[in-house]
Write an enzyme that holds these catalytic residues in place. Structure first.
Site, PDB file in Angstrom:
ATOM      1  N   ARG A   1      -1.608   9.446   4.601  1.00 35.44           N
ATOM      2  CA  ARG A   1      -1.249   8.095   5.042  1.00 35.44           C
ATOM      3  C   ARG A   1       0.089   8.100   5.772  1.00 35.44           C
ATOM      4  O   ARG A   1       1.025   8.787   5.371  1.00 35.44           O
ATOM      5  CB  ARG A   1      -1.194   7.146   3.846  1.00 35.44           C
ATOM      6  CG  ARG A   1      -2.554   6.959   3.195  1.00 35.44           C
ATOM      7  CD  ARG A   1      -2.556   5.833   2.173  1.00 35.44           C
ATOM      8  NE  ARG A   1      -3.830   5.770   1.493  1.00 35.44           N
ATOM      9  CZ  ARG A   1      -4.913   5.129   1.956  1.00 35.44           C
ATOM     10  NH1 ARG A   1      -4.845   4.508   3.111  1.00 35.44           N
ATOM     11  NH2 ARG A   1      -6.028   5.133   1.259  1.00 35.44           N
ATOM     12  N   ASP A   2       0.156   7.324   6.852  1.00 37.67           N
ATOM     13  CA  ASP A   2       1.394   7.164   7.609  1.00 37.67           C
ATOM     14  C   ASP A   2       2.372   6.345   6.763  1.00 37.67           C
ATOM     15  O   ASP A   2       1.974   5.384   6.102  1.00 37.67           O
ATOM     16  CB  ASP A   2       1.096   6.444   8.930  1.00 37.67           C
ATOM     17  CG  ASP A   2       2.249   6.504   9.903  1.00 37.67           C
ATOM     18  OD1 ASP A   2       3.270   5.816   9.657  1.00 37.67           O
ATOM     19  OD2 ASP A   2       2.140   7.210  10.921  1.00 37.67           O
TER      20      ASP A   2
ATOM     21  N   VAL B   1       7.472  13.912  15.846  1.00 41.14           N
ATOM     22  CA  VAL B   1       7.290  15.173  15.123  1.00 41.14           C
ATOM     23  C   VAL B   1       6.483  16.072  16.050  1.00 41.14           C
ATOM     24  O   VAL B   1       5.370  15.725  16.446  1.00 41.14           O
ATOM     25  CB  VAL B   1       6.557  14.968  13.779  1.00 41.14           C
ATOM     26  CG1 VAL B   1       6.326  16.307  13.092  1.00 41.14           C
ATOM     27  CG2 VAL B   1       7.333  14.032  12.874  1.00 41.14           C
TER      28      VAL B   1
ATOM     29  N   HIS C   1      -3.168  10.044  15.156  1.00 40.56           N
ATOM     30  CA  HIS C   1      -3.086   8.802  14.392  1.00 40.56           C
ATOM     31  C   HIS C   1      -4.480   8.185  14.375  1.00 40.56           C
ATOM     32  O   HIS C   1      -5.106   8.031  15.431  1.00 40.56           O
ATOM     33  CB  HIS C   1      -2.134   7.805  15.063  1.00 40.56           C
ATOM     34  CG  HIS C   1      -0.700   8.215  15.050  1.00 40.56           C
ATOM     35  ND1 HIS C   1       0.194   7.713  14.131  1.00 40.56           N
ATOM     36  CD2 HIS C   1      -0.010   9.062  15.846  1.00 40.56           C
ATOM     37  CE1 HIS C   1       1.387   8.237  14.376  1.00 40.56           C
ATOM     38  NE2 HIS C   1       1.290   9.056  15.408  1.00 40.56           N
TER      39      HIS C   1
ATOM     40  N   ASN D   1       0.180  10.941  20.374  1.00 44.86           N
ATOM     41  CA  ASN D   1       1.411  10.765  21.137  1.00 44.86           C
ATOM     42  C   ASN D   1       1.822  12.151  21.619  1.00 44.86           C
ATOM     43  O   ASN D   1       1.910  13.079  20.817  1.00 44.86           O
ATOM     44  CB  ASN D   1       2.510  10.142  20.279  1.00 44.86           C
ATOM     45  CG  ASN D   1       2.155   8.748  19.821  1.00 44.86           C
ATOM     46  OD1 ASN D   1       1.424   8.018  20.485  1.00 44.86           O
ATOM     47  ND2 ASN D   1       2.666   8.362  18.666  1.00 44.86           N
TER      48      ASN D   1
ATOM     49  N   HIS E   1      -0.592  15.868  15.899  1.00 43.22           N
ATOM     50  CA  HIS E   1      -1.219  15.039  14.875  1.00 43.22           C
ATOM     51  C   HIS E   1      -1.898  13.862  15.549  1.00 43.22           C
ATOM     52  O   HIS E   1      -1.416  13.341  16.544  1.00 43.22           O
ATOM     53  CB  HIS E   1      -0.212  14.560  13.823  1.00 43.22           C
ATOM     54  CG  HIS E   1       0.965  13.826  14.385  1.00 43.22           C
ATOM     55  ND1 HIS E   1       2.012  14.475  15.036  1.00 43.22           N
ATOM     56  CD2 HIS E   1       1.274  12.510  14.398  1.00 43.22           C
ATOM     57  CE1 HIS E   1       2.908  13.582  15.413  1.00 43.22           C
ATOM     58  NE2 HIS E   1       2.479  12.375  15.047  1.00 43.22           N
TER      59      HIS E   1
END
Length: 120
Positions: free
Chosen positions: A38-39, A102, A108, A93, A106
């Site tokens: 989880r973000d 980061v 999202h 991103n 990854h």
């Protein structure tokens, strides 16, 4: 070809440290290739990150491993189905100008309810 976590790991990378269990995260899925957690600052009812265990700087680098990129997308769909209604937004991103903070690739996954056009 399988790769070990240590073979493709950056000891200064936040996500490499999360993958190694050095930093806690709320994991919702993990397998040999990716982890999903989880973000910390969710932008939707469901906001998780799908993170390949191998360290790649961004999605451009991950494209050199098309099977891992495909697995990342497949897991994103699976998690969206498990945690929401199956509809989701998938965002990579790429670069600081695009909001990447980061530098370990990854994805999202945003899901749950109706997402506004401008979110994320």
């Amino acid at each position: 070809m399988a790769h070990s976590d240590t073979e493709h790991r950056d000891p200064d990378c936040l996500f490499c440290r999360i993958i190694a269990g050095e930093i806690p995260s709320e994991r919702v899925h993990e397998d040999e290739q990716v982890i999903v957690f989880r973000d910390l600052h969710p932008k939707a009812p469901v906001h998780v990150l799908v993170v390949p265990r191998e360290h790649h700087r961004d999605v451009r680098d991950l494209a050199a491993r098309p099977e891992l990129l495909a697995h990342t997308a497949t897991v994103a769909a699976q998690v969206a189905a498990d945690l929401a209604d199956g509809d989701f937004r998938l965002i990579f991103n790429t670069g600081p100008g695009a909001g990447q903070t980061v530098f370990h690739v990854h994805a999202h996954v945003l899901a749950g309810g109706t997402l506004a056009e401008g979110e994320m």
